[in-house]
Design an enzyme around this catalytic site. Structure first.
Site, PDB file in Angstrom:
ATOM      1  N   SER A 137      91.565 107.040 104.148  1.00  0.00           N
ATOM      2  CA  SER A 137      92.348 106.573 105.303  1.00  0.00           C
ATOM      3  C   SER A 137      93.591 105.826 104.842  1.00  0.00           C
ATOM      4  CB  SER A 137      91.497 105.664 106.206  1.00  0.00           C
ATOM      5  OG  SER A 137      90.964 104.604 105.458  1.00  0.00           O
ATOM      6  N   THR A 195     109.600 109.382 150.759  1.00  0.00           N
ATOM      7  CA  THR A 195     108.143 109.522 150.731  1.00  0.00           C
ATOM      8  C   THR A 195     107.924 111.020 150.809  1.00  0.00           C
ATOM      9  OG1 THR A 195     107.916 109.375 153.126  1.00  0.00           O
ATOM     10  CG2 THR A 195     107.758 107.299 151.932  1.00  0.00           C
ATOM     11  N   HIS A 196     106.963 111.513 150.076  1.00  0.00           N
ATOM     12  CA  HIS A 196     106.736 112.970 149.963  1.00  0.00           C
ATOM     13  C   HIS A 196     107.988 113.683 149.458  1.00  0.00           C
ATOM     14  CE1 HIS A 196     103.228 112.149 152.577  1.00  0.00           C
ATOM     15  NE2 HIS A 196     104.074 111.374 153.217  1.00  0.00           N
ATOM     16  N   SER A 252     123.763 121.471 125.464  1.00  0.00           N
ATOM     17  CA  SER A 252     122.995 122.689 125.235  1.00  0.00           C
ATOM     18  C   SER A 252     123.685 123.497 124.156  1.00  0.00           C
ATOM     19  CB  SER A 252     122.930 123.475 126.538  1.00  0.00           C
ATOM     20  OG  SER A 252     122.761 124.850 126.282  1.00  0.00           O
ATOM     21  N   LYS A 308     126.433 121.801 129.992  1.00  0.00           N
ATOM     22  CA  LYS A 308     125.205 121.043 130.246  1.00  0.00           C
ATOM     23  C   LYS A 308     125.232 119.602 129.725  1.00  0.00           C
ATOM     24  CE  LYS A 308     121.598 122.213 131.655  1.00  0.00           C
ATOM     25  NZ  LYS A 308     120.550 123.150 131.288  1.00  0.00           N
ATOM     26  N   ASN A 353     121.954 117.182 129.416  1.00  0.00           N
ATOM     27  CA  ASN A 353     120.515 117.147 129.707  1.00  0.00           C
ATOM     28  C   ASN A 353     119.926 115.742 129.521  1.00  0.00           C
ATOM     29  OD1 ASN A 353     120.449 119.917 130.226  1.00  0.00           O
ATOM     30  ND2 ASN A 353     120.257 120.386 128.039  1.00  0.00           N
ATOM     31  N   GLU A 368     113.197 112.964 129.566  1.00  0.00           N
ATOM     32  CA  GLU A 368     112.199 114.037 129.467  1.00  0.00           C
ATOM     33  C   GLU A 368     111.221 113.763 128.322  1.00  0.00           C
ATOM     34  OE1 GLU A 368     114.138 118.176 130.484  1.00  0.00           O
ATOM     35  OE2 GLU A 368     115.551 116.895 129.448  1.00  0.00           O
ATOM     36  N   GLN A 386      86.608 104.930 111.770  1.00  0.00           N
ATOM     37  CA  GLN A 386      87.873 105.072 111.035  1.00  0.00           C
ATOM     38  C   GLN A 386      88.895 105.870 111.861  1.00  0.00           C
ATOM     39  OE1 GLN A 386      87.866 105.530 106.687  1.00  0.00           O
ATOM     40  NE2 GLN A 386      88.807 107.524 107.016  1.00  0.00           N
ATOM     41  N   LYS A 426      92.101 104.279 114.285  1.00  0.00           N
ATOM     42  CA  LYS A 426      93.412 103.717 113.944  1.00  0.00           C
ATOM     43  C   LYS A 426      94.595 104.583 114.320  1.00  0.00           C
ATOM     44  CE  LYS A 426      91.064 101.239 110.622  1.00  0.00           C
ATOM     45  NZ  LYS A 426      89.925 102.115 110.971  1.00  0.00           N
TER      46      LYS A 426
END
Ligand code: ARG
Length: 463
Positions: free
Chosen positions: A20, A152-153, A275, A281, A283, A288, A320, A323
């Site tokens: 480890s 809402t919605h 892009s 673009k 982005n 994201e 172990q 971690k």
């Protein structure tokens, strides 16, 4: 370390499988901190001489320098951080190094190191949450005048101040901060495992109160529980998952807000990407990625629960596996908090006021309708009747393809006698925002009062 009982060596494959040290070397500082406290106690009870304690301290100083400068040679064959450090100590100072582990087991050692590490990590997370709240507060102060739709919605519902919306994020993070406080108050500072040995306690008269290291406030009450308990790790990963789910929701809003369809904000060059094929673009990759990493962090919570759920008492090597889940969950959460604070910096969070106004001027969603229902109530019309009259007015407006802003006294009368011409002066979105005078509402007075309270609170907490 255990060669005495064995005649053969572990298979190379097994060595690689079981090591480890490649990841738990991150615990080195806490390991040394715990060992220094333990060595002092061994000296107090006469297992180590003064000279041996001094040698151990000197040895750890050397090891600290070696690790910090990258010169320390981590060896896979020594399995983990604990054995690597102990073996180097013995190499440096001889027999005193071999006495250090008297009465101690790697089981109480690793539980102690890990709990200490989680304690310091919780503090770091706390600081990062706080920094993000500070950025959000500043952006909220800048946007008290900006009215946007609340949804809402995901349908336009009510107009609100953008400041109010941003303070909703602030509130989510304030809950996260409280949870982190709870973890350090009730969890990582409590029940010191050191002194629990392999599972049944320490055979020598150590006083565990001397092992608190300025962090712990109580000793574990049961040695068996102490070496096998990882609830502090679970709580920390749960805290991270909760923070991430909040950051993910915030990301989702910002991704929507920065589309051409909404256009409420433009996120700066520092937190967006272009892009490789479409030159036009921009982005929202920062958001994201944060949303994407949420799955990964919540996954660690599931992994940890699953690792823990079937373990017989007491320590098992399965532990172990705790971690990497905690390391990655906290690394990702810290990074996401810091990136989100960057997104909400003055340079990167540009509010497109004109575009928002155009969106509101379109009249789409008929948010003004609530003004009508409220106004009717104030004229003594029962709310349910008012709701019905308002519904008919919305139908009327919709069928004529008009906006509430275009309504005339004749239109009102055509729908219902009770819709008097004075109502036309009450239809603005601003009026509706101002009508919400309750403590948690959107009226300017309330939003400004909340901003002030939260600013004081942010300031005080820093002291
Ligand atoms: N590397 C081990 C872990 O993380 C340390 C404890 C090992 N204890 C043992 N009895 N093999 O759990």
């Amino acid at each position: 370390m255990w060669a005495g009982r064995f005649s053969g060596k572990p298979d190379k494959l097994m060595q690689e499988f079981s090591q480890s040290v490649s990841f738990d070397q991150r615990l080195w500082k806490e390991d040394i901190q715990g060992s220094l406290a333990y060595a002092a106690e061994l000296q107090r009870i006469g297992i180590l001489s003064e000279k041996e304690l001094a040698d151990i301290r000197g040895g750890f100083e050397t090891i600290t320098k070696e690790i910090e400068s990258g010169k320390f040679e981590w060896k896979v064959e020594l399995e983990d951080v604990h054995m690597n450090i102990e073996s180097r100590l013995t190499e440096l100072i001889g027999d005193a190094g071999k006495k250090l582990h008297t009465g101690r087991s790697r089981n109480d050692q690793v539980a102690t190191d890990f709990k200490l590490w989680c304690h310091f990590r919780t503090e770091e997370l706390h600081g990062a949450v706080r920094d993000l709240m500070t950025s959000l507060h500043a952006r909220a102060e800048d946007s008290v005048d900006v009215i946007i739709p609340a949804y809402t919605h995901l349908q336009r519902a009510m107009p609100v101040r953008m400041a109010h919306h941003l303070l909703a994020y602030f509130s989510m993070l304030a809950h996260d901060e409280n949870f982190l406080d709870e973890i350090s108050r009730w969890d990582t500072k409590f029940d010191l495992p050191l002194g629990s040995g392999a599972c049944s306690g320490n055979s020598f008269p150590v006083d565990t109160k001397n092992l608190f290291m300025g962090v712990f406030e109580s000793t574990a009450r049961n040695s068996m529980e102490a070496v096998s308990n990882r609830d502090f790790a679970l709580n920390l990963v749960f805290g991270c998952s909760k923070i991430m789910s909040h950051l993910s929701r915030i990301s989702e809003d910002l991704i929507l807000w920065s589309t051409s369809e909404f256009g409420f904000v433009t996120l700066g060059d520092a937190v967006t990407t272009g892009s490789s094929i479409m030159p036009q673009k921009r982005n929202p990759d920062a958001c994201e990625l944060i949303r994407g990493k949420t799955g990964r962090v919540v996954g660690h919570l599931m992994a940890l629960f699953t690792t823990l759920k079937g373990l017989p008492m007491t320590y098992n090597r399965d532990l172990q596996e705790d971690k990497e889940a905690v390391f990655d969950a906290t690394d990702q959460t810290l990074a996401c908090l810091r990136v989100m604070a960057l997104v909400f910096s003055n340079e990167n969070f540009q509010v497109n006021r004109e575009r928002i106004q155009q969106q509101l001027d379109s009249g789409l969603g008929y948010m003004e309708a609530m003004n009508v229902a409220d106004w009717l109530v104030l004229q003594g019309v029962p709310f349910r009747d008012g709701h019905d009259i308002t519904g008919r007015l919305v139908k009327y407006v919709e069928s004529k393809g008009m906006r509430f802003a275009d309504l005339t006294a004749e239109d009102l009368k055509a729908v219902d006698e009770r819709l008097k011409p004075e109502l036309l002066n009450e239809l603005s979105l601003e009026a509706l925002v101002e009508r919400k005078q309750v403590y948690a509402g959107t009226a300017r007075k309330q939003v400004e009062a909340r901003l002030k309270e939260l600013k004081d609170w942010l300031g005080n907490e820093k002291d």
